[in-house]
Scaffold this active site. Structure first.
Site, mmCIF file in Angstrom:
data_model
loop_
_atom_site.group_PDB
_atom_site.id
_atom_site.type_symbol
_atom_site.label_atom_id
_atom_site.label_comp_id
_atom_site.label_asym_id
_atom_site.label_seq_id
_atom_site.Cartn_x
_atom_site.Cartn_y
_atom_site.Cartn_z
ATOM 1 N N CYS A 261 -3.220 -1.072 11.248
ATOM 2 C CA CYS A 261 -3.838 -0.145 10.301
ATOM 3 C C CYS A 261 -4.697 -0.868 9.275
ATOM 4 C CB CYS A 261 -2.763 0.692 9.608
ATOM 5 S SG CYS A 261 -2.015 1.922 10.713
ATOM 6 N N HIS B 22 -7.909 5.700 6.779
ATOM 7 C CA HIS B 22 -7.814 6.129 5.388
ATOM 8 C C HIS B 22 -9.015 5.562 4.617
ATOM 9 C CE1 HIS B 22 -6.341 5.894 1.201
ATOM 10 N NE2 HIS B 22 -5.593 6.930 1.513
ATOM 11 N N VAL C 74 -9.558 3.631 2.172
ATOM 12 C CA VAL C 74 -9.619 2.222 1.766
ATOM 13 C C VAL C 74 -9.606 1.265 2.953
ATOM 14 C CG1 VAL C 74 -8.550 2.656 -0.471
ATOM 15 C CG2 VAL C 74 -7.107 2.035 1.474
ATOM 16 N N LYS C 75 -9.522 1.785 4.166
ATOM 17 C CA LYS C 75 -9.440 0.938 5.359
ATOM 18 C C LYS C 75 -10.840 0.479 5.795
ATOM 19 C CE LYS C 75 -5.024 1.170 5.380
ATOM 20 N NZ LYS C 75 -4.271 2.227 5.999
ATOM 21 N N PRO C 76 -10.927 -0.400 6.817
ATOM 22 C CA PRO C 76 -12.223 -0.966 7.203
ATOM 23 C C PRO C 76 -13.315 0.066 7.456
ATOM 24 C CG PRO C 76 -10.461 -2.182 8.258
ATOM 25 C CD PRO C 76 -9.813 -1.022 7.565
#
Length: 380
Positions: free
Chosen positions: A159, A185, A187-189
């Site tokens: 994740c 989400h 804030v993810k890559p």
């Protein structure tokens, strides 16, 4: 306040979502299969199943292994609670494997010792969930070898790690595992607002993942168990869930995917600058292995008197965070009999861990502001 993470949305992303809004299908159209194919191409893997978020992706990965109350699942001791909760949703027993405090990733020596002991008492797990903490891949080859030796299914919790590479191969390729799980989400890559996906090389697992994702229902004529009376016919073949991703989300994800390499390059450059800017401070960034490339979802440092430093940074407008409280320390898992004292590596990691702000649009000025505030927070 400078946040620890932030999404980057372009005009092209917005246009992609608007195009779906103007189309005939907001869900169950062609955008999700297109996004899945884009991920498959990027990860160099034949099968991708997109779903509603990273937690549902983890749950689906556990569900297709037919986990039950008779089974055990082992999980990295340091992660977000979803990494363990997914097994509990299947009523499986959860246990933890300690981590290397220098990386926060699963400790292969601890895993090997735990497997040897479990084999002696016939208490081996059915599955292992290994987390790529902060975006750096864990020791996949060694972990995969141990899992095959003991007949254990390996799920990569990636994740944090879309865009990362292990020994030259993209995370998600499943060369050493049965399935890899991603989260999208904000804030993810890359982001789909909320969303997740599972990659696999196993066609049967992929088919089962798709079935579980959508109520256990299929309309595929070749998969039907009963004769079809007409094109309207469908079958519920198992008790599944509504874990589908919408076309709106998939369109955003596919647009973001076109910039993933750019995002990862920016994250790595910012991490390199942190490495340089922090050399004069009494802090220790997570150790990075030379045979893998982190996606740098997070930039975690270890610092003395963490709680005090954390409070001072927040007061200075720096949105630091802690990733994560070890799962065995959570009240729910303590009630199940777990004790953080059994995982000294996880305890050591947690005592000093702070995540500094890191996202593609973080400016050099903001980064210098973070480092200056950290210096002041340490010096008091």
């Amino acid at each position: 306040m400078i946040p620890y993470g932030r999404q980057s949305i372009s005009d092209a992303d917005i246009e992609a979502v608007v195009a779906v809004l103007k189309s005939d299908y907001l869900t169950q159209g062609q955008a999700v299969p297109a996004f899945e194919q884009g991920l498959a191409d990027y990860c160099q893997v034949p099968y991708v199943v997109a779903c509603s978020n990273g937690t549902t992706a983890l749950h689906l990965a556990c569900a297709v292994l037919d986990l039950s109350a008779a089974d055990r699942v082992w999980v990295s001791a340091v992660s977000f609670v979803a990494s363990a909760n997914c097994a509990r949703y299947c009523n499986a027993e959860v246990d933890f494997v300690d981590v290397d405090p220098a990386t926060g990733n699963l400790d292969v020596v601890a895993l090997n010792n735990k497997l040897q002991q479990a084999a002696l008492v016939h208490a081996l797990p059915k599955a292992l969930i290994a987390v790529h903490l902060a975006g750096q891949p864990c020791d996949l080859k060694e972990i995969g070898t141990l899992c095959r030796q003991y007949g254990i299914a390996l799920i990569e919790d990636a994740c944090h790690a879309l865009g990362a590479h292990y020994q030259g191969t993209p995370i998600g390729s499943c060369l050493h595992s049965d399935m890899t799980v991603f989260s999208f989400h904000p804030v993810k890559p890359i982001t789909t607002a909320e969303g997740g996906a599972i990659t696999t090389r196993n066609q049967a697992l992929a088919a089962k993942l798709r079935l579980y994702r959508s109520h256990g229902i299929t309309r595929d004529p070749q998969a039907l168990l009963m004769p079809s009376p007409g094109e309207w016919y469908y079958e519920q073949q198992l008790l599944g869930f509504n874990y589908r991703l919408t076309d709106l989300q998939a369109a955003l994800g596919l647009s973001q995917l076109s910039r993933l390499d750019q995002f990862i390059t920016q994250r790595r450059e910012l991490a390199r600058r942190y490495d340089e800017l922090l050399t004069a401070l009494p802090v220790q960034p997570l150790q990075q292995h030379s045979d893998r490339q982190s996606g740098y979802h997070l930039y975690v440092i270890e610092v003395a008197e963490r709680d005090q430093v954390f409070a001072r940074l927040r007061a200075a407008g720096i949105g630091v965070n802690v990733h994560y409280i070890p799962i065995p320390a959570q009240p729910y898992y303590r009630e199940l009999g777990h004790d953080l004292a059994a995982y000294p590596g996880a305890h050591s990691y947690y005592q000093g861990a702070i995540s500094l702000p890191l996202f593609p649009t973080l400016s050099h000025t903001e980064q210098q502001q973070v480092v200056h505030a950290l210096d002041q927070a340490i010096c008091g």
